[in-house]
Design an enzyme around this catalytic site. Structure first.
Site, PDB file in Angstrom:
ATOM      1  CG  HIS A   1      -0.283  -0.101   2.527  1.00  9.79           C
ATOM      2  ND1 HIS A   1      -0.927   0.195   3.715  1.00  9.79           N
ATOM      3  CD2 HIS A   1       0.990  -0.474   2.887  1.00  9.79           C
ATOM      4  CE1 HIS A   1      -0.099   0.015   4.724  1.00  9.79           C
ATOM      5  NE2 HIS A   1       1.053  -0.394   4.246  1.00  9.79           N
ATOM      6  CG  HIS A   2       4.009   2.004   2.179  1.00  8.29           C
ATOM      7  ND1 HIS A   2       3.171   2.791   2.924  1.00  8.29           N
ATOM      8  CD2 HIS A   2       4.502   1.060   3.035  1.00  8.29           C
ATOM      9  CE1 HIS A   2       3.144   2.353   4.181  1.00  8.29           C
ATOM     10  NE2 HIS A   2       3.941   1.307   4.267  1.00  8.29           N
ATOM     11  CB  ALA A   3       3.129   0.911  -4.729  1.00  8.98           C
TER      12      ALA A   3
END
Length: 279
Positions: A98-100
């Site tokens: 989810h940090h992309a």
């Protein structure tokens, strides 16, 4: 990571799952990845042409193996979403990247698996309104950025307020928790929030990021949840979705306890509850 090998072994050993419950993911068509990620970024990643600055931001050395792994994780979440429509729930034993962002990777995440799968379901007209429930200890900053201003995907992140990423993005709903948040406060907050959120959003599909880095034993977590409270968290989320007849894809997300046994046990609880509640 070691947990990706140990978790299936544990689930098979104890009889929670059998071989027929597992599927092998396939690489997705590039067009589904490019529906979420900027094509220039994606093809630079695919062809190992990211700059040194971009590579450093991800935390991983760039390699063919990494590209293959990230694409396979995304493919696994797409397939799991399709299985969830058929069976009510399905899991990606990896995922939760989810940090992309749309145009960059960071925080050990290069391609945002749940964002890619969410857009895939919409493109295939398998879902219209999607809710992403992100209970990893770190804010889903990339997911928030990808769906900013998109009313068809509602992003909810409940995370450590003073944890990575230190510059947060704006999800549709963010709940930042202070360091050392207890079982009681965490569960009370979640139980007061999720049912009302479902009623407000009225999704027809849910993605759940069930990170176990909320545990007190986690090296990177900063919260103080017990194994029992983490299990109760998953029970409440899955039971609520089952009662609302909402299909859900679960990606496992983070877990960084010093002793691997805590990580495997907490993730295994998610699978045990899925079997108990949905089957």
């Amino acid at each position: 990571m070691e947990k990706y090998e140990l978790l299936p072994q544990q689930l098979l050993l104890e009889g929670t799952c059998d071989e027929a419950n597992f599927f092998e993911p396939e690489l997705p068509n590039d067009k589904y990845i490019c529906a979420v990620h900027d094509p220039d970024y994606y093809y630079d990643f695919l062809n190992l042409k990211l700059s040194q600055k971009e590579i450093r931001r991800t935390g991983f050395p760039l390699s063919r193996e990494l590209v293959w792994r990230e694409r396979l994780i995304a493919g696994g979440t797409i397939m799991a979403a399709e299985f969830a429509l058929k069976y009510g729930i399905a899991m990606n034993i990896a995922g939760g990247t989810h940090h992309a962002y749309t145009n960059r990777g960071e925080g050990f995440c290069m391609l945002n698996d749940q964002a890619i799968a969410a857009r895939y379901l919409q493109q295939q007209k398998l879902a219209e309104k999607i809710l992403i429930v992100d209970l990893d200890v770190h804010q889903g900053n990339g997911t928030a950025e990808i769906f900013e201003g998109d009313d068809s995907v509602f992003t909810f992140s409940m995370h450590g307020e003073k944890n990575y990423p230190f510059k947060k993005e704006k999800s549709d709903l963010d709940i930042g928790l202070p360091n050392d948040t207890s079982d009681e406060v965490y569960l009370k907050t979640l139980k007061e929030t999720l049912p009302e959120l479902i009623e407000k959003v009225k999704p027809d599909f849910v993605f759940y990021l069930s990170g176990v880095d909320v545990l007190a034993t986690d090296k990177l977590g900063k919260l103080s949840l017990s194994i029992e409270a983490c299990k109760e968290r998953d029970r409440f989320v899955l039971q609520t979705l089952k009662e609302q007849q909402l299909p859900v894809e679960c990606s496992m997300g983070g877990g960084y306890s010093q002793e691997i046994k805590y990580i495997v046990e907490a993730h295994a609880n998610t699978y045990r509850l899925a079997q108990e509640i949905f089957f």
